[in-house]
Each structure stands twice: as structure tokens, then as C-alpha cells.
Scaffold this active site. Sequence first.
Site, PDB file in Angstrom:
ATOM      1  N   GLY A 142       3.291   2.693   1.343  1.00 40.22           N
ATOM      2  CA  GLY A 142       2.822   3.882   0.637  1.00 40.22           C
ATOM      3  C   GLY A 142       1.349   3.900   0.327  1.00 40.22           C
ATOM      4  O   GLY A 142       0.831   4.930  -0.114  1.00 40.22           O
ATOM      5  N   VAL A 158       2.594 -14.115  -0.344  1.00 39.86           N
ATOM      6  CA  VAL A 158       1.473 -14.187   0.591  1.00 39.86           C
ATOM      7  C   VAL A 158       0.174 -14.150  -0.195  1.00 39.86           C
ATOM      8  O   VAL A 158      -0.045 -13.261  -1.025  1.00 39.86           O
ATOM      9  CB  VAL A 158       1.538 -13.051   1.620  1.00 39.86           C
ATOM     10  CG1 VAL A 158       0.245 -12.979   2.432  1.00 39.86           C
ATOM     11  CG2 VAL A 158       2.732 -13.250   2.542  1.00 39.86           C
ATOM     12  N   HIS A 193       8.924  12.728  -4.018  1.00 38.60           N
ATOM     13  CA  HIS A 193       9.184  11.326  -4.287  1.00 38.60           C
ATOM     14  C   HIS A 193       8.921  10.607  -2.970  1.00 38.60           C
ATOM     15  O   HIS A 193       9.295  11.095  -1.900  1.00 38.60           O
ATOM     16  CB  HIS A 193      10.613  11.131  -4.780  1.00 38.60           C
ATOM     17  CG  HIS A 193      10.849  11.768  -6.122  1.00 38.60           C
ATOM     18  ND1 HIS A 193      11.221  11.063  -7.240  1.00 38.60           N
ATOM     19  CD2 HIS A 193      10.738  13.062  -6.526  1.00 38.60           C
ATOM     20  CE1 HIS A 193      11.331  11.880  -8.270  1.00 38.60           C
ATOM     21  NE2 HIS A 193      11.037  13.107  -7.852  1.00 38.60           N
ATOM     22  N   VAL A 236      11.790  -8.022  -5.011  1.00 35.66           N
ATOM     23  CA  VAL A 236      13.119  -8.408  -4.563  1.00 35.66           C
ATOM     24  C   VAL A 236      13.290  -7.855  -3.162  1.00 35.66           C
ATOM     25  O   VAL A 236      12.580  -6.919  -2.764  1.00 35.66           O
ATOM     26  CB  VAL A 236      14.187  -7.826  -5.534  1.00 35.66           C
ATOM     27  CG1 VAL A 236      14.172  -6.302  -5.509  1.00 35.66           C
ATOM     28  CG2 VAL A 236      15.577  -8.359  -5.238  1.00 35.66           C
ATOM     29  N   HIS A 271       4.709   6.299  -8.680  1.00 34.95           N
ATOM     30  CA  HIS A 271       4.449   6.699  -7.296  1.00 34.95           C
ATOM     31  C   HIS A 271       3.001   6.395  -6.911  1.00 34.95           C
ATOM     32  O   HIS A 271       2.276   7.278  -6.466  1.00 34.95           O
ATOM     33  CB  HIS A 271       4.712   8.198  -7.115  1.00 34.95           C
ATOM     34  CG  HIS A 271       6.130   8.606  -7.333  1.00 34.95           C
ATOM     35  ND1 HIS A 271       6.493   9.916  -7.628  1.00 34.95           N
ATOM     36  CD2 HIS A 271       7.287   7.912  -7.305  1.00 34.95           C
ATOM     37  CE1 HIS A 271       7.803   9.990  -7.765  1.00 34.95           C
ATOM     38  NE2 HIS A 271       8.311   8.782  -7.571  1.00 34.95           N
TER      39      HIS A 271
END
EC number: 1.1.99.29
Length: 680
Positions: free
Chosen positions: A604, A283, A614, A125, A571
Amino acid sequence: MARLLHIVGFALSVIASQSLARADHSNFAERDYIPDNQVRSAYDYVIVGGGLAGLVLASRLSEDSNTSVLVLEAGKSGDDVKDRINTPSGAYYQSIAGTEYDWNFRTVPQTNLGNRTISELRGKVLGGSTAMNAMYLVRPSKVEVDAWASLLAGDGGDPTTASRWGWDNLYNYMKKAEQFTPPTSNLAKVVNVTYDASFYGASGPMKVTYPAVMMDIAANWTSSCAAAGMPELKNPNGGVTLGSFITPSSINPSNWTRSYSRSAYIDFLPPRSNLHILSEATVLRFRLNDTKDKTGKLSANGVEYAKNSKSTSKIINVNREVILAAGALSTPKILMHSGVGPKDTLSGAGIGVKMELPGVGQRLQDHMTAPVVWSTPLETAGNIHASNSDFSKSREFNSFINDAVSFGNMSLLLNGGESTFQKQLLNLTDAAVNKLVPSSSAEVKAGYKKIYNLMATTFFDKAPQVELLMSLITPDVVAIQAAIQHPYSIGRVYVNSSNPWDAALIDPNFHSHWADRVLMRQGLRLVRQVGAAYGASLGQELVPGLATQSDADLESHLLYDPVNGAGSQFHPTGTAACLPQALGGVVDADLKVYGLANVRVVDGSIFPFEFAAHLASAGYGVAELASDLIKSKTYSTVSGSEQGTVPHDKTSGAIHLIPMLLPWLSLTYILSITVHFLHI
């Protein structure tokens, strides 16, 4: 109703900030949306992914009106679920996780977790995972960030460019993204919230503060953690992480909404005809020239995308750069389908090799977490939510999210056994490399070995090894999670098909290294010590239960319990590592993919190891830094070759807000707010 901490003087603070509320709570301007048939044939910058980094880059790069920027986001805009996204507690009670706004990734069966598949939540989103995460602002420590810069400077790296990724510089860019608002004095006093405002930004787009209300149980967090050996950290997020604290979150205090990459960096923008954002545009790959330039590099000339697998794909031409910001689980997939990655993987999938780069998709790591759960006689946020009262529906209550965190070190976890543990780690370094690295590449193995030794030495006693997080969102129970921060296990993301619509295979290889099982087991024991310090506030231990005491029983619970055993903290990182190529790196200190002239990665996936943090704050810092880095270059041809530097336009991207204070100063409005709080 148990004592609930109310914000004193909230009416006046709201009155003073309503102009910001209107700016931040607006829908995304229709002029910046474009239907597929209005996409231009070419853009200077094509950004792949409209998540955290993608929207920061879109906002910053389009400040220069002489450049054109296109964002291609696979997911929808999120307008249909904007209330669920904007409400902070919606992360728990109306989460978009598991819906069409989530990629719904799952790992391959994990051999060391009873063949369980583990969920990996990732936002699909506009705003990406910042539209669905828990909003904690917890930075990595100085020792970790500086270690990254040191790795990047060695083994053939450039110490000068590597230094930009050291703590001092990245810290400033993390703060550049933020606008910090302190908690009310009442909240800070009763819940024992301490902070140093200078550790945060003062004028950035992302709003940072504390919830309007907190629960009684949180008031005893830092004292209970201190009793278990984790003293209060008075001023968190300034480079030191060890200790316990109530952390701020990405919340807008003017209207108690989630502040995420879309609301912070896009929604407020003045009209920009040079910025286009296309949602529902997956993509598939970027297209590379067949011949290398004079520096021996290939250039991307276009990006291929489609709405879905049944749609005809289209190609956007690229004048300057392709910027991959699709995240640690999707960026390596796009690289591989573009012909960039490990030769054996690409060949096995039937993909032609354009640029052999063995580190792509390697080094996947994630924080693993598991809870201890108690019954409680006290009221929790879960009880209030379940009551369906007027207060439970208020913005003030629904700004409450879990903010109590604590970080412990190795000596606290191992209680005198750390020296023996460290010797075992170091003695088995080569065995770990040979057994665990899912690559035959000497460079990838060299990188794992160097980082393994870094974790077993520098990080061993100087960086946090476990994070504790308290959860109050379920009726009648309190949960405290333990999450290991520097896992020794390592996995990968890879493809086994040439069809880009086929899912990538995600294999973190959880708990494949024996040390991770030990650390998680000891983490649960540390959680129990914190629970004991709470005393009568907590009742019976429900999970894993008092009968689960031995090492073997605790490890069995972690590995095999499908509900409360070890799972992901969501993470993921490391799959396009910013490291020297000799260490299996994928991007250099300019974030350019090795061997490619005009393709960068900004997300990340570039972190070469897990931070005890975090990742959102570090992610914003990377995106802000990358934006300045990219804007310092100009281009002469579509090949993307750098021509020189140009001054940064510091004014064209100014935020244009028209204060609308007078309507909010009416007596009617002040009285309505006052009555509302008396009703509470």
C-alpha cells in the site's frame, strides 16, 4: 430480543460448501514452515513481509516450480490465536490489536491535535493487517484510479506501462482475487442489500460475501442516508463510490470465518518444496552491490534479517529479486536502512547513501475519522455479545461485522459553500506546498503540488470526500463515524538512527492543512443528519453531545478529545509512491525502485494519494497484477537483469480440492443444523 435477520435455508448452503470449509479452515501446512536452521543460502525471490501482498506474491510466484521463494515475516504465524483471527467479530471483541501480533505503532506527537500521539494498527503476523482489519470490501472509484495512471504517464513517465494501473486493468486484477457469494434472498430483501455479481470475481482465492445475520438498525441505513442526501448505490464496487450501501466483506460463507491473505492464498496450497515461509524474521536491510550495472543501476545481492535485537543477523542471497511488501510504515524504513532514500535524512541518521531517492518515506497520508454516538432503545450486536448466550457464541452471530457505509461529495458537506472553498484551496496552493511538504526536494514538492491540484479540481466534485460508517458493536449505543477521504495534510516516515531496531518516526502531520479540519467538522454535521433521519431508533446524542454545535466547538472536540476526537482509520499510504521520479516517485510502473535493478515494492505504500476506499481490495489487485508482471520476466544472472519473457504457467497453481460432500449429507448433520436454527 429484537428481531434479528436469520439466514433461510442455511443448512443446505452449508452442506453444499463443506469441502471448501475444510480447505480454508486448516492450519498452515508444517511442510511450508521452516525453522531458521533450514533456510537455504539463496532464493530466487525474497519477499519482505508476509502480509496481504507478501502472501499473494508467495502463492503466485511459487506456482512455477522452477523458482524458489522465501517469505520473511517479522511476526509469528498466528496459530496460537487462530480462533481470534478466524472469527470475523473477533476484530471487535477479541482483537489481536494491541498485542504482540500488532506492531503497536504510534505517531510522533501531532502538533495540530493537541500533541496527541495517534495509534496506527498494523498486523505483525502472517496475513498482516488482513488478519486483524474490519474486512470491508470497498473499492476506489474509476476516476481516482485513472487519475493515478495519468500521473504516472506524465512528467517523463511511460504512458504504455502506466496504463496497466488504470481502472480497467486494475479492476480485473481486484476481481481475480475474489470468489463472490451473494447474500441469502431474505437478508438482501430485509436489509436492502443490492449488488451486481459481475462486479466481483467468481473464482479467486479470497471469499467475499455478507454476514450470516444483521441487526434491525442496518435495515434503515440506505433510506436514512438518502434522506441526508446520499442516495442508495444499487451496485457498489464497480467504479462508482458515491452513495450509500451495505458492502460485502472478506468472509468465507462455508464456515463463517475471516478470509484473509493467509487462509485465501496459502493454507489451501498443495505441497510446494519451492516455497518457504519463515516467521519471526525481521528484515533489517537488503544489501546492494558496490558497483552499478551497464544500465547505471545497483543490484541487491542479499537480505539481512534476525529474530530479535539480541540475535545474530543472517544474510540470504538473492538470485533474482527482493520484493518489499512490508507496508506503508515499514517499507520506507527498510529502504532507508539499506541506504536508499533522502540524502539529508540518511546522513542525519548516520546511514551511508547508496542511492539518493528523496521520495522515500514522503507523501504519508491517512484517513482521519471521528464518531457521533447515540444511545438506542434497540438491541445491538454489542448487547447480544454481552449476553453470553448460546447464540452469542455461534459462528453465525460472530460473522456479523459492520458493513453499512456511505460516501458523500463536497457539495453535500459544504452546502453551497463549495465554490468559495475551492477558490481558497487553489489560491493557497503554493503556500500549502511551502508550508506542509516536509522535504527540501523540488521533485517531492512538484508531486505534492500536482496531486494537491488534482484533489482541488478533478476530485473536488467527482470523487467522494467523506465516508460514513455505522457501528453496532457496543451495547445500547449506535455510532456513525465520519472519515475524510482526500486529506490535504501530508507527512512522512523517517529514521533518525542507523540502528534498524530503533523505531521509525511516523508523522502524518494530521490536520496541518486547514481544509481537513473544515471537512471533518462538516462530516460530523452530515452524520447528525443521518442520525436525525433514523428518528426514534436513536436516542440521546452522547458524543460529542448536543451542546457542541459551533464550528469552534466541533473543531476543538475533534482536535483535543483523546477518546472520541479525530483518529486514524488505519489506511496509511504514499511512502513509496508509484509516480515519475520527477514528481518524487519511488517506484516506476513496473514497481521497481528507481536506480535499483532488482528491488520492487508491492504494498500500500505505492498509492500516491489516498483513495476514497478501504485499501485491501486495491491491495489485492496490486499484488495480483505485480505477480503476473514479475512472472513475465526471466533472469540470467544474480544481478537481476531482465533477459526476456516466458509464458505464464496457468495450470501449476491450480487449487486442488477433494470434495467431501457425502459425510455432510447425513440426516444427523441436517437435523443438527435445523435444530440449531430453531433454537435461535
